[in-house]
Design a protein around this motif. Structure first.
Motif, PDB file in Angstrom:
ATOM      1  N   UNK A  81      -7.571  12.302 -10.773  1.00 52.19           N
ATOM      2  CA  UNK A  81      -7.539  10.870 -10.514  1.00 52.19           C
ATOM      3  C   UNK A  81      -6.408  10.268 -11.341  1.00 52.19           C
ATOM      4  N   UNK A  82      -5.572   9.523 -10.704  1.00 52.87           N
ATOM      5  CA  UNK A  82      -4.473   8.899 -11.436  1.00 52.87           C
ATOM      6  C   UNK A  82      -4.926   7.575 -12.024  1.00 52.87           C
ATOM      7  N   UNK A  83      -4.112   7.040 -12.902  1.00 49.66           N
ATOM      8  CA  UNK A  83      -4.443   5.780 -13.560  1.00 49.66           C
ATOM      9  C   UNK A  83      -4.714   4.693 -12.528  1.00 49.66           C
ATOM     10  N   UNK A  84      -3.916   4.649 -11.469  1.00 49.14           N
ATOM     11  CA  UNK A  84      -4.052   3.602 -10.467  1.00 49.14           C
ATOM     12  C   UNK A  84      -5.370   3.698  -9.694  1.00 49.14           C
ATOM     13  N   UNK A  85      -6.022   4.825  -9.722  1.00 45.69           N
ATOM     14  CA  UNK A  85      -7.245   5.004  -8.940  1.00 45.69           C
ATOM     15  C   UNK A  85      -8.525   4.705  -9.709  1.00 45.69           C
ATOM     16  N   UNK A  86      -8.434   4.004 -10.817  1.00 42.53           N
ATOM     17  CA  UNK A  86      -9.635   3.574 -11.522  1.00 42.53           C
ATOM     18  C   UNK A  86     -10.366   2.536 -10.702  1.00 42.53           C
ATOM     19  N   UNK A  87      -9.603   1.832  -9.868  1.00 39.58           N
ATOM     20  CA  UNK A  87     -10.165   0.824  -8.968  1.00 39.58           C
ATOM     21  C   UNK A  87      -9.433   0.962  -7.630  1.00 39.58           C
ATOM     22  N   UNK A  88     -10.201   0.986  -6.571  1.00 41.81           N
ATOM     23  CA  UNK A  88      -9.630   1.117  -5.228  1.00 41.81           C
ATOM     24  C   UNK A  88      -9.895  -0.156  -4.447  1.00 41.81           C
ATOM     25  N   UNK A  89      -8.840  -0.730  -3.887  1.00 38.05           N
ATOM     26  CA  UNK A  89      -8.965  -1.952  -3.110  1.00 38.05           C
ATOM     27  C   UNK A  89      -9.072  -1.618  -1.627  1.00 38.05           C
ATOM     28  N   UNK A  90     -10.035  -2.242  -0.955  1.00 38.43           N
ATOM     29  CA  UNK A  90     -10.267  -2.029   0.477  1.00 38.43           C
ATOM     30  C   UNK A  90     -10.130  -3.381   1.170  1.00 38.43           C
ATOM     31  N   UNK A  91      -8.892  -3.711   1.572  1.00 38.31           N
ATOM     32  CA  UNK A  91      -8.625  -5.023   2.160  1.00 38.31           C
ATOM     33  C   UNK A  91      -9.314  -5.207   3.513  1.00 38.31           C
ATOM     34  N   UNK A  92      -9.501  -4.127   4.228  1.00 37.38           N
ATOM     35  CA  UNK A  92     -10.157  -4.211   5.540  1.00 37.38           C
ATOM     36  C   UNK A  92     -11.591  -4.735   5.414  1.00 37.38           C
TER      37      UNK A  92
END
Length: 121
Positions: free
Chosen positions: A1-12
């Motif tokens: 898991x990369x640093x950016x994937x601590x939170x995942x945004x789901x705009x849909x």
């Protein structure tokens, strides 16, 4: 898991998932605000998340300031008053070193994304 994937945004679905911290799924509409927080590294996992915070100054001109190891994170306040947390740092980082700066930048980007999506609601 990369640093950016601590939170995942789901705009849909107008939601986000926290993958490191207060694990779960949350809706954009439930967010009041987000802010960057710093946890003293020696307390991680030994007490509630981010209950032992460290004040990090952007001005660090004194050689006498103790450089503590911290975890950079984001505190998100929800409409119901609950606070949920995202760990950005994957390990303890020393204040003002390169990884600390990278983690702070990612945390700031996540707070800005949260604010932007909240305004779009």
């Amino acid at each position: 898991m990369s640093v950016e994937n601590s939170i995942l945004f789901d705009d849909e679905n107008k939601a986000f998932s926290i993958c490191d911290g207060s694990i779960g799924n949350y809706k954009y509409e439930d967010v009041v605000k987000g802010q960057i927080v710093y946890e003293h590294a020696k307390y991680k996992g030994k007490s509630p998340m981010f209950s032992h915070r460290v004040l990090v100054s952007t001005l660090n001109t004194s050689i006498f300031v103790e450089m503590k190891k911290v975890y950079v994170g984001v505190e998100i306040t929800l409409l119901n008053g609950e606070r949920v947390y995202v760990y950005i740092s994957k390990g303890p980082v020393i204040q003002h070193n390169y990884q600390f700066k990278v983690d702070c930048k990612v945390a700031k980007q996540n707070v800005e994304k949260m604010d932007k999506r909240k305004k779009e609601e």
